[in-house]
Design a protein around this motif. Structure first.
Motif, PDB file in Angstrom:
ATOM      1  N   ALA A 189       4.875  -2.686  -9.255  1.00 24.63           N
ATOM      2  CA  ALA A 189       3.423  -2.735  -9.097  1.00 24.63           C
ATOM      3  C   ALA A 189       2.929  -1.400  -8.550  1.00 24.63           C
ATOM      4  CB  ALA A 189       3.004  -3.868  -8.172  1.00 24.63           C
ATOM      5  N   LEU A 190       1.676  -1.101  -8.832  1.00 24.95           N
ATOM      6  CA  LEU A 190       0.973   0.044  -8.261  1.00 24.95           C
ATOM      7  C   LEU A 190      -0.007  -0.492  -7.231  1.00 24.95           C
ATOM      8  CD1 LEU A 190       0.202   3.230  -8.680  1.00 24.95           C
ATOM      9  CD2 LEU A 190      -1.780   2.262  -9.852  1.00 24.95           C
ATOM     10  N   CYS A 191      -0.158   0.201  -6.109  1.00 27.22           N
ATOM     11  CA  CYS A 191      -1.117  -0.233  -5.094  1.00 27.22           C
ATOM     12  C   CYS A 191      -2.079   0.889  -4.753  1.00 27.22           C
ATOM     13  CB  CYS A 191      -0.398  -0.710  -3.832  1.00 27.22           C
ATOM     14  SG  CYS A 191      -1.512  -1.516  -2.654  1.00 27.22           S
ATOM     15  N   LEU A 192      -3.362   0.562  -4.747  1.00 24.92           N
ATOM     16  CA  LEU A 192      -4.417   1.517  -4.400  1.00 24.92           C
ATOM     17  C   LEU A 192      -5.272   0.875  -3.314  1.00 24.92           C
ATOM     18  CD1 LEU A 192      -4.830   4.301  -5.744  1.00 24.92           C
ATOM     19  CD2 LEU A 192      -6.776   3.335  -6.947  1.00 24.92           C
ATOM     20  N   SER A 193      -5.178   1.395  -2.107  1.00 21.86           N
ATOM     21  CA  SER A 193      -5.849   0.781  -0.949  1.00 21.86           C
ATOM     22  C   SER A 193      -7.090   1.563  -0.522  1.00 21.86           C
ATOM     23  CB  SER A 193      -4.861   0.688   0.225  1.00 21.86           C
ATOM     24  OG  SER A 193      -4.218   1.941   0.449  1.00 21.86           O
ATOM     25  N   SER A 194      -7.763   2.184  -1.466  1.00 21.57           N
ATOM     26  CA  SER A 194      -8.847   3.133  -1.191  1.00 21.57           C
ATOM     27  C   SER A 194     -10.090   2.484  -0.587  1.00 21.57           C
ATOM     28  CB  SER A 194      -9.254   3.842  -2.484  1.00 21.57           C
ATOM     29  OG  SER A 194      -8.149   4.447  -3.106  1.00 21.57           O
ATOM     30  N   TYR A 195     -10.837   3.303   0.162  1.00 21.31           N
ATOM     31  CA  TYR A 195     -12.145   2.895   0.660  1.00 21.31           C
ATOM     32  C   TYR A 195     -13.242   3.210  -0.357  1.00 21.31           C
ATOM     33  CZ  TYR A 195     -10.071   2.222   5.262  1.00 21.31           C
ATOM     34  OH  TYR A 195      -9.298   1.770   6.315  1.00 21.31           O
TER      35      TYR A 195
END
Length: 405
Positions: free
Chosen positions: A303-309
């Motif tokens: 999986a890819l994770c993007l935790s951006s604001y």
């Protein structure tokens, strides 16, 4: 319909001799716009006098003033950036490009300018275009509207530049709505076209085992991947906290890994957080990776994770889905539109607990590769280029009609 259109592309975000991967997505788009004629890429950069020290200034000082990328000819004029005086950046930017556009206008009287980013690029171009009588199209990418247009001294400049444009493109639905509100125009002036695309010959599903061997990753472990700049807006401390929570409650196996690809100002902080969360052995900081290797890294990932604001329409999410890799992301920018219909979870930015639950859910489930790939079938560079070209053609036709009248 005009049979040939002469275009100049203006943007401070373009590959150069020191950073050949800088904003590569803009080059990828321009490369596919072969129905129109790209006469020149004008990519202004901040002026860096020789007496300034530091890695950033040294890199700027070493960038060549011209470059060739196949048939594309790029020039890199310099403009003054006055510290803490952003209000003047548009004017300085415009002064750096005026002679290049004047010469192009003399040679190609029906020239159209496509400028990427509303500030300082769009603002700098706007007054030059007015002076030279040039129609122009602005593509807004995210921070130009989400950050700069929220500043009192810049908001009016950006509004004026966008309203004076022949057309405006926003790269996501939320961005388009913000542009309409800013410009008070809802008359077809603003178009939604993502600038996040992929080459289906490059980004596709591949068998992961040989790739894991090549990268010295455990064959049987699960890999959670992050790709991007290690900067505050990406929310990486939240990602590390979520990964640490899964370790604390016993949901991570011995061979599971969080792989973080990229460099940035938070690298040292993130390494300390990995240690504090007791996940240093299950977190790999892989640094900068060659763009040619990104499809390989995506295919080793579960999986890819993007935790951006904050985000526009992230290219890496499109590329991951094109490889059939599921994505866990925050509900920001154009991300929800990309994940629509996939069943993949979206979480609020800054919520480590919700992110850990989403990561566990995605890693524990089976995801159909074809379903994920279908979500981005309309995001190939060729299709996105075609949509941009259509806007430029409409601008050219309207400009021609006005000249005839």
């Amino acid at each position: 319909m005009k049979s040939a259109i002469d275009i100049a592309v203006v943007t401070g975000y373009f590959p150069n001799s020191k950073n050949p991967m800088r904003a590569i997505f803009i080059k990828n788009l321009v490369d596919r716009m072969n129905v129109v004629t790209i006469r020149k890429i004008i990519s202004p950069l901040p002026w860096a006098p020789n007496w300034l020290v530091g890695d950033r200034w040294k890199e700027l000082q070493g960038i060549s003033h011209t470059a060739r990328f196949g048939n594309l000819h790029a020039v890199y004029p310099r403009y003054w950036v006055i510290p803490k005086m952003e209000v003047f950046s548009g004017v300085m930017y415009g002064l750096s490009i005026i002679r290049h556009l004047y010469r192009l206008k003399q040679k190609y009287p029906e020239l159209i300018v496509h400028v990427h980013c509303a500030f300082p690029d769009g603002v700098g171009l706007a007054w030059v275009a007015k002076l030279l009588g040039l129609p122009y199209v602005v593509t807004a990418h995210g921070s130009d509207i989400n950050v700069y247009a929220q500043k009192k001294l810049l908001r009016g400049q950006i509004r004026w530049a966008l309203r004076a444009a022949s057309a405006v493109i926003g790269v996501s639905r939320p961005l388009v709505e913000k542009i309409k509100a800013l410009t008070a125009r809802d008359d077809g002036h603003v178009h939604e076209i993502p600038c996040a695309g992929y080459d289906p010959q490059v980004f596709a599903w591949r068998e992961s085992t040989p790739l894991r061997n090549a990268f010295s990753l455990p064959i049987n472990g699960r890999v959670l991947l992050f790709i991007g700049n290690l900067v505050p807006i990406k929310g990486l401390p939240i990602l590390l906290e979520a990964w640490g929570e899964l370790e604390k409650i016993g949901k991570l196996g011995e061979d599971d890994r969080l792989v973080i690809i990229g460099t940035g100002t938070q690298r040292e902080l993130l390494e300390k957080l990995a240690l504090l969360n007791n996940i240093q052995k299950k977190t790999l900081f892989a640094g900068t990776q060659a763009h040619i290797d990104i499809p390989k890294w995506l295919n080793v990932a579960n999986a890819l994770c993007l935790s951006s604001y904050n985000e526009g329409t992230p290219n890496v999410v499109v590329e991951a889905l094109a490889c059939g890799v599921p994505v866990i992301a925050t509900r920001v920018g154009g991300v929800p539109a990309l994940l629509e219909g996939t069943g993949l979870p979206l979480v609020a930015p800054g919520d480590a607990q919700a992110l850990s639950v989403a990561i566990q859910r995605v890693l524990d489930a089976h995801w159909d590769v074809k379903t994920l790939q279908t979500a981005v079938r309309d995001y190939t560079w060729e299709k996105l280029a075609s949509r941009n070209i259509q806007v430029l053609i409409e601008v050219a036709e309207k400009s021609c009609d006005r000249n005839v009248a």
